[in-house]
Design a protein around this motif. Structure first.
Motif, PDB file in Angstrom:
ATOM      1  N   ASN A   8       0.852  -1.180   0.000  1.00  0.00           N
ATOM      2  CA  ASN A   8       0.000   0.000   0.000  1.00  0.00           C
ATOM      3  C   ASN A   8       0.893   1.236   0.000  1.00  0.00           C
ATOM      4  O   ASN A   8       1.913   1.281   0.686  1.00  0.00           O
ATOM      5  CB  ASN A   8      -0.902  -0.011   1.240  1.00  0.00           C
ATOM      6  N   GLY A  13       2.111   0.967   4.681  1.00  0.00           N
ATOM      7  CA  GLY A  13       2.706   0.081   3.691  1.00  0.00           C
ATOM      8  C   GLY A  13       4.171   0.390   3.447  1.00  0.00           C
ATOM      9  O   GLY A  13       5.022  -0.517   3.375  1.00  0.00           O
ATOM     10  N   THR A  32       2.973  -0.643  -6.352  1.00  0.00           N
ATOM     11  CA  THR A  32       2.203   0.159  -5.411  1.00  0.00           C
ATOM     12  C   THR A  32       1.409   1.203  -6.175  1.00  0.00           C
ATOM     13  O   THR A  32       1.415   1.220  -7.407  1.00  0.00           O
ATOM     14  CB  THR A  32       3.137   0.812  -4.371  1.00  0.00           C
ATOM     15  N   LYS A  35      -3.535   5.074  -2.242  1.00  0.00           N
ATOM     16  CA  LYS A  35      -3.957   4.286  -1.089  1.00  0.00           C
ATOM     17  C   LYS A  35      -5.079   3.313  -1.416  1.00  0.00           C
ATOM     18  O   LYS A  35      -5.086   2.169  -0.951  1.00  0.00           O
ATOM     19  CB  LYS A  35      -4.388   5.219   0.043  1.00  0.00           C
ATOM     20  N   ILE A  38      -5.736  -1.140  -4.013  1.00  0.00           N
ATOM     21  CA  ILE A  38      -5.306  -2.259  -3.178  1.00  0.00           C
ATOM     22  C   ILE A  38      -5.356  -3.604  -3.893  1.00  0.00           C
ATOM     23  O   ILE A  38      -4.797  -4.582  -3.410  1.00  0.00           O
ATOM     24  CB  ILE A  38      -6.134  -2.343  -1.875  1.00  0.00           C
ATOM     25  N   VAL A  57      -2.285  -4.689   2.090  1.00  0.00           N
ATOM     26  CA  VAL A  57      -3.370  -4.736   1.105  1.00  0.00           C
ATOM     27  C   VAL A  57      -4.253  -5.929   1.449  1.00  0.00           C
ATOM     28  O   VAL A  57      -3.757  -7.018   1.722  1.00  0.00           O
ATOM     29  CB  VAL A  57      -2.853  -4.828  -0.341  1.00  0.00           C
ATOM     30  N   SER A  58      -5.553  -5.727   1.443  1.00  0.00           N
ATOM     31  CA  SER A  58      -6.498  -6.742   1.892  1.00  0.00           C
ATOM     32  C   SER A  58      -6.374  -8.031   1.089  1.00  0.00           C
ATOM     33  O   SER A  58      -6.439  -8.027  -0.145  1.00  0.00           O
ATOM     34  CB  SER A  58      -7.922  -6.194   1.766  1.00  0.00           C
ATOM     35  N   ASN A  62      -7.650  -9.331  -2.837  1.00  0.00           N
ATOM     36  CA  ASN A  62      -6.650  -9.931  -3.724  1.00  0.00           C
ATOM     37  C   ASN A  62      -6.747 -11.456  -3.783  1.00  0.00           C
ATOM     38  O   ASN A  62      -5.817 -12.114  -4.265  1.00  0.00           O
ATOM     39  CB  ASN A  62      -5.244  -9.527  -3.255  1.00  0.00           C
ATOM     40  N   ASP A  80      -0.686  -8.196   6.865  1.00  0.00           N
ATOM     41  CA  ASP A  80      -1.801  -7.256   6.705  1.00  0.00           C
ATOM     42  C   ASP A  80      -2.659  -7.215   7.969  1.00  0.00           C
ATOM     43  O   ASP A  80      -2.663  -8.143   8.784  1.00  0.00           O
ATOM     44  CB  ASP A  80      -2.673  -7.640   5.510  1.00  0.00           C
TER      45      ASP A  80
END
Length: 318
Positions: A8, A13, A32, A35, A38, A57-58, A62, A80
């Motif tokens: 991030n 990040g 990257t 913000k 992600i 990043v979630s 992903n 994360d």
């Protein structure tokens, strides 16, 4: 073999990655962006034998790209603190995920490294508005109040730089910002040597002054919503403004909305600091929403869905 560092573009990040690479130097391809960008793993062209480190990043956002990388024989290390959903079960995945509202990715990396690069974890925590956690970490290093203030200013600047709907809204690209601080093992040396923090800080103050001059477009006893104008400054200020409102009114939730060029709104939500809960559940109720319990957002809220969002905002924090 190619290694990819996927992170991030905000303070958390950047500082999480910086801690890792200070301890474990490794040539890498940087992936990257802003913000809210992600879904970064889909941009990684790794093949069998390559490696990936993903930070802040979630995993839920992903999931499919992560599963595809693992299926191709790519080994993935994942740090994360956002909602992760159901992680793929695979021997090539090493995931360190904690969604507790009092931690950020920089803190998770700090734990992983045994605190060996802790000043950068403090910067990460300040940048994620985890002020008590940042101060608790600072106390373990015996930092003076003035030193904490410097690290908070750095965290705020790194975090602020990542806000915007497109890279043209940003002051400097996050990859360039990371490369700028990469030579510095000490954040205080970085602050003394580089002028970018002062530049970002000045822009942040100007933008925040504009935001603080606005009034809420929706207000209830437990939640307020602000609809800011269609301008680069308003897109940059969403997070900082939300954090400022959360700090000033810890019993109240806040939503900051800005118009999108494609129609509708981008939404940033801050749960009350008193509870640090509910923002992620509210935002996941909309198709492009996600985040963490204390702070979450919606990438595209259709204009027709605004009344329903405001209704749910009040309901979520009542």
């Amino acid at each position: 073999m190619t290694h990819y560092d996927v992170f991030n573009g905000d303070a958390d990040g950047i500082c999480a990655l910086h801690q890792l690479r200070l301890e474990q130097p490794l040539p890498s391809v940087l992936v990257t962006g802003v913000k809210r960008d992600i879904a970064l793993l889909r941009r990684v062209p790794a093949e069998a034998g390559d490696t990936v480190t993903a930070l802040d990043v979630s995993a839920a956002e992903n999931h499919d790209a992560l599963a595809a990388l693992l299926a191709r024989g790519v080994r993935v290390q994942y740090f994360d603190h956002h909602y992760a959903g159901e992680l793929p079960v695979h021997p090539g995945l090493d995931a360190i995920i904690d969604v507790d509202a009092s931690v950020c990715t920089g803190i998770l990396v700090d734990r992983h490294l045994g605190g060996r690069r802790r000043p950068w974890a403090i910067v990460a925590a300040f940048g994620d508005n985890l002020v008590p956690a940042a101060r608790a970490l600072a106390a373990t290093r015996g930092l003076a109040a003035a030193e904490c203030a410097d690290l908070q200013a750095l965290g705020d600047a790194l975090a602020y730089n990542a806000y915007g709907d497109t890279e043209s809204d940003l002051i400097v690209h996050p990859a360039a910002l990371y490369r700028l601080l990469r030579p510095y093992d000490d954040p205080f040396r970085f602050l003394r040597a580089e002028g970018i923090v002062a530049r970002i800080g000045a822009t942040r103050r100007e933008d925040l002054d504009r935001a603080l001059a606005t009034v809420p477009d929706h207000a209830s006893p437990r939640a307020c919503a602000y609809l800011l104008p269609d301008a680069a400054w308003s897109r940059r200020v969403r997070g900082a403004f939300g954090n400022r409102l959360a700090n000033d009114h810890p019993e109240r939730a806040h939503a900051i909305l800005t118009p999108r060029a494609q129609g509708g709104y981008t939404v940033s939500v801050r749960a009350p600091l008193a509870t640090r809960a509910g923002a992620d559940a509210l935002c996941r109720g909309f198709p492009t929403g996600g985040g963490r319990a204390a702070a979450a957002g919606i990438n595209h809220l259709p204009r027709h869905a605004l009344p329903e969002f405001l209704r749910r905002l009040d309901q979520a924090f009542s």
